[in-house]
Design a protein around this motif. Structure first.
Motif, PDB file in Angstrom:
ATOM      1  N   PRO A   1      -1.581   5.714   0.629  1.00  0.00           N
ATOM      2  CA  PRO A   1      -0.798   4.524   0.274  1.00  0.00           C
ATOM      3  C   PRO A   1      -1.035   3.373   1.241  1.00  0.00           C
ATOM      4  O   PRO A   1      -0.976   2.216   0.844  1.00  0.00           O
ATOM      5  CB  PRO A   1       0.659   4.998   0.336  1.00  0.00           C
ATOM      6  CG  PRO A   1       0.640   6.260   1.057  1.00  0.00           C
ATOM      7  CD  PRO A   1      -0.705   6.856   0.918  1.00  0.00           C
ATOM      8  N   PHE A   2      -1.358   3.712   2.502  1.00  0.00           N
ATOM      9  CA  PHE A   2      -1.600   2.633   3.466  1.00  0.00           C
ATOM     10  C   PHE A   2      -2.803   1.799   3.044  1.00  0.00           C
ATOM     11  O   PHE A   2      -2.781   0.577   3.123  1.00  0.00           O
ATOM     12  CB  PHE A   2      -1.812   3.200   4.870  1.00  0.00           C
ATOM     13  CG  PHE A   2      -1.989   2.137   5.902  1.00  0.00           C
ATOM     14  CD1 PHE A   2      -0.894   1.427   6.373  1.00  0.00           C
ATOM     15  CD2 PHE A   2      -3.248   1.818   6.376  1.00  0.00           C
ATOM     16  CE1 PHE A   2      -1.043   0.420   7.303  1.00  0.00           C
ATOM     17  CE2 PHE A   2      -3.419   0.812   7.309  1.00  0.00           C
ATOM     18  CZ  PHE A   2      -2.310   0.116   7.779  1.00  0.00           C
ATOM     19  N   VAL A   3      -3.863   2.476   2.582  1.00  0.00           N
ATOM     20  CA  VAL A   3      -5.052   1.738   2.161  1.00  0.00           C
ATOM     21  C   VAL A   3      -4.754   0.922   0.909  1.00  0.00           C
ATOM     22  O   VAL A   3      -5.153  -0.236   0.792  1.00  0.00           O
ATOM     23  CB  VAL A   3      -6.234   2.705   1.901  1.00  0.00           C
ATOM     24  CG1 VAL A   3      -7.407   1.965   1.287  1.00  0.00           C
ATOM     25  CG2 VAL A   3      -6.658   3.379   3.184  1.00  0.00           C
ATOM     26  N   VAL A   4      -4.024   1.511  -0.033  1.00  0.00           N
ATOM     27  CA  VAL A   4      -3.809   0.832  -1.313  1.00  0.00           C
ATOM     28  C   VAL A   4      -2.812  -0.314  -1.178  1.00  0.00           C
ATOM     29  O   VAL A   4      -3.097  -1.450  -1.547  1.00  0.00           O
ATOM     30  CB  VAL A   4      -3.334   1.826  -2.390  1.00  0.00           C
ATOM     31  CG1 VAL A   4      -3.003   1.099  -3.682  1.00  0.00           C
ATOM     32  CG2 VAL A   4      -4.412   2.846  -2.655  1.00  0.00           C
ATOM     33  N   THR A   5      -1.634  -0.029  -0.642  1.00  0.00           N
ATOM     34  CA  THR A   5      -0.588  -1.048  -0.655  1.00  0.00           C
ATOM     35  C   THR A   5      -0.253  -1.565   0.732  1.00  0.00           C
ATOM     36  O   THR A   5       0.444  -2.566   0.851  1.00  0.00           O
ATOM     37  CB  THR A   5       0.706  -0.485  -1.259  1.00  0.00           C
ATOM     38  OG1 THR A   5       1.199   0.553  -0.393  1.00  0.00           O
ATOM     39  CG2 THR A   5       0.478   0.078  -2.639  1.00  0.00           C
ATOM     40  N   GLY A   6      -0.690  -0.884   1.779  1.00  0.00           N
ATOM     41  CA  GLY A   6      -0.325  -1.273   3.136  1.00  0.00           C
ATOM     42  C   GLY A   6       1.173  -1.165   3.374  1.00  0.00           C
ATOM     43  O   GLY A   6       1.720  -1.806   4.257  1.00  0.00           O
ATOM     44  N   GLY A   7       1.851  -0.379   2.545  1.00  0.00           N
ATOM     45  CA  GLY A   7       3.296  -0.222   2.694  1.00  0.00           C
ATOM     46  C   GLY A   7       4.082  -1.228   1.863  1.00  0.00           C
ATOM     47  O   GLY A   7       5.291  -1.150   1.765  1.00  0.00           O
ATOM     48  N   GLY A   8       3.392  -2.147   1.228  1.00  0.00           N
ATOM     49  CA  GLY A   8       4.060  -3.204   0.499  1.00  0.00           C
ATOM     50  C   GLY A   8       4.097  -2.983  -0.996  1.00  0.00           C
ATOM     51  O   GLY A   8       3.776  -1.881  -1.438  1.00  0.00           O
ATOM     52  N   PRO A   9       4.456  -3.941  -1.788  1.00  0.00           N
ATOM     53  CA  PRO A   9       4.884  -5.292  -1.380  1.00  0.00           C
ATOM     54  C   PRO A   9       6.220  -5.252  -0.632  1.00  0.00           C
ATOM     55  O   PRO A   9       7.089  -4.503  -1.024  1.00  0.00           O
ATOM     56  CB  PRO A   9       5.025  -6.020  -2.717  1.00  0.00           C
ATOM     57  CG  PRO A   9       5.204  -4.950  -3.731  1.00  0.00           C
ATOM     58  CD  PRO A   9       4.476  -3.755  -3.233  1.00  0.00           C
ATOM     59  N   GLY A  10       6.324  -6.070   0.399  1.00  0.00           N
ATOM     60  CA  GLY A  10       7.496  -5.985   1.268  1.00  0.00           C
ATOM     61  C   GLY A  10       7.447  -4.656   1.987  1.00  0.00           C
ATOM     62  O   GLY A  10       6.456  -4.335   2.624  1.00  0.00           O
TER      63      GLY A  10
END
Lengths: 294, 265
Positions: A229-238
């Motif tokens: 998930p870090f690669v895909v969304t970087g923890g986001g949106p928000g």
């Protein structure tokens, strides 16, 4: 049946290399974490004792609670989808021959892709501008953009995890199914058992053990998920997909907030251990019931 | 056609679609990727692969990854073998607790250990070496290897050990000549899983390296540059990381199911 295990204190010598290796890798870092969690610093390598302050701060701040909530929701959804889906796939697989081994290879494929590449694959697949899925979904008229919409981001991350790990459940269940002797099926056929009855009374009892393992493994690994998930969304949106590990790395390596990160690490690790221990105990209680099989 | 026959096919298609898109993209130029959306490369190019295979700072990443993965597999399997034998054959002080303590390390989130590992391996001078990553990965691979091997060994009847002893075999000779060949497929499956979990891990590998042992997965983040992402090279690099895994799967394809069952991975 077989000769009983022999009492042999010197067996410790055989275990020693493993114990030393794991102690080096697990105990020393764990002590470092414990050390940080009860101290504070103003830099210059000067530390002073703060007791349980960091733990109180972590538990009081909404941040940890929020990340934990997201983590629990993610893990629950992933388990609810992957376990039944993997089981159903396993039931439909051919029992032997080249088709069976082709299925094994195709199913194992996602398991051997480095986790950040899994993230990259889904990023490329889901993006609205260059992704097959992203642009196809938008072409059908559904508004989808995982970088801006929290729900879309969740759907993407869950779809990715299902893509990545359902195979593990399927392979485990398949190996459990292969251990059912052919005569059981013949007996069931003579009795005129329905498909459901065969599943419920012949296959499911044999699958108990592998299902427990599948459940525990998927629980542990989804609870620790970081890279994909870090690669895909970087923890986001928000902060929408900031799960526990992502939050922890942000805190430790991003903000270098060592005390708080260490306290959070320990709480995090304890939760994983506690849940595993609980499930393990509950499930092995069932094991000690009298076995109706031979 | 029945639903239960369709489901595995549908899932395999679901698995292959994103992979197909990655491979497809790896044969396109960056311009094509950003301008048109096509199901196969309009302007087929090997440029992206050439970039990776001719630049040492790219391909050394693959070599680094393979070195520490193989090193880890060898270390994990060789120290797990005697331990698994002890767990499957003997009772000794604290054996059950020890077994669960080992397994509990499989439950430790790597994110928890990233920073302490960095400090630990820096302090003993192993930072940025292949050995550091190989040793760090034993955290989850050794417990796993012991667990799988114990399963395979327990399926070999204990009478074999005693018969060999009566026949005058010394323990090391018994272990290498008789016992190890009997659990050869178990050793293979264990090596497969050690390879797999070391190959796919990124967080620890990235934390413990900077230049000379940097894994390919960390180098891939380089494709982000001032001019935006170089999607074509990123896709080619991703495709190349899938290949070692596929080769390994091919060799163990007939043992996977058995391995999962015996090894309780």
């Amino acid at each position: 049946m077989s000769v009983a295990k022999r009492n042999y204190p010197k067996a410790w010598l055989l275990v020693l290399p493993v114990v030393l290796m794991v102690a080096f890798n697990a105990v020393i870092p764990l002590m470092t974490v414990v050390n940080y969690s009860v101290q504070d610093t103003f830099g210059n390598n000067q530390f002073f004792w703060v007791g349980l302050e960091w733990f109180e701060e972590v538990l009081r701040s909404g941040r940890f609670g929020d990340a934990l909530g997201r983590q629990l929701l993610f893990t629950t959804l992933v388990l609810l989808i992957e376990i039944p889906l993997g089981l159903m796939i396993a039931l439909g697989l051919p029992k032997s021959g080249w088709r069976a081994s082709s299925y094994m290879m195709l199913l194992a494929l996602p398991l051997l892709i480095p986790w950040n590449v899994v993230g990259t694959i889904w990023q490329i697949f889901g993006r609205v501008d260059i992704g097959l899925a992203g642009s196809a979904i938008n072409a059908v008229g559904i508004d989808y953009n995982y970088t801006q919409d929290a729900l879309d981001a969740w759907i993407t991350v869950i779809a990715m995890d299902v893509w990545h790990w359902t195979s593990l459940v399927a392979l485990l269940c398949y190996s459990g199914l292969k251990s059912v002797p052919e005569v059981y099926y013949q007996a069931a056929a003579i009795d005129g058992a329905s498909r459901w009855a065969i599943f419920r009374y012949v296959q499911l009892p044999r699958l108990r053990q592998v299902l427990i393992i599948a459940f525990l493994l998927r629980f542990m690994d989804s609870f620790m998920i970081y890279t994909e998930p870090f690669v895909v969304t970087g923890g986001g949106p928000g902060n929408a997909t900031t799960f526990l590990s992502i939050d922890l790395v942000k805190l430790a390596l991003g903000q270098f907030d060592l005390g708080q990160a260490a306290a959070m690490s320990l709480i995090y690790f304890l939760i994983v251990l506690l849940v595993c221990w609980l499930f393990y105990t509950i499930m092995s209680v069932g094991d000690s019931q009298p076995d109706t099989r031979q | 056609m029945k639903f239960r026959k369709i489901l595995p096919r549908a899932h395999v298609i679901f698995i292959l679609l994103p992979v197909y898109w990655l491979v497809n993209m790896s044969f396109k130029s960056n311009q094509e990727i950003l301008s048109t959306l096509s199901l196969w490369p309009q302007d087929f190019t090997l440029e992206n692969y050439a970039t990776i295979l001719t630049d040492p700072s790219w391909y050394s990443g693959y070599i680094n990854s393979l070195i520490y993965v193989l090193l880890n597999t060898v270390i994990s399997v060789s120290i797990a073998l005697p331990a698994a034998y002890a767990f499957s054959r003997y009772r000794f002080l604290g054996d059950k607790h020890l077994f669960f303590w080992l397994l509990s390390n499989r439950m430790a989130p790597p994110a928890v250990f990233a920073l302490p590992f960095f400090q630990l391996y820096s302090s003993i001078g192993l930072f940025d070496t292949h050995l550091a990553v190989a040793l760090a990965h034993t955290l989850f691979n050794v417990p796993l290897a012991v667990w799988i091997l114990e399963g395979f060994m327990s399926s070999v009847p204990r009478e074999i050990d005693e018969t060999a002893q009566i026949d005058g075999y010394s323990f090391p000779r018994f272990f290498t000549k008789i016992f190890a060949p009997m659990i050869a497929s178990g050793i293979g499956v264990t090596a497969f899983f050690c390879f797999m979990f070391s190959w796919v891990e990124l967080l620890l590998a990235r934390t413990l390296t900077s230049v000379s042992a940097k894994p390919i997965s960390a180098i891939m983040t380089r494709t982000v540059s001032a001019s935006g992402l170089d999607w074509g090279v990123l896709a080619a690099a991703g495709t190349l990381t899938i290949i070692p895994g596929m080769l390994v799967i091919y060799f163990v394809r007939n043992h996977i199911a058995r391995g999962f069952a015996m090894g309780r991975v």
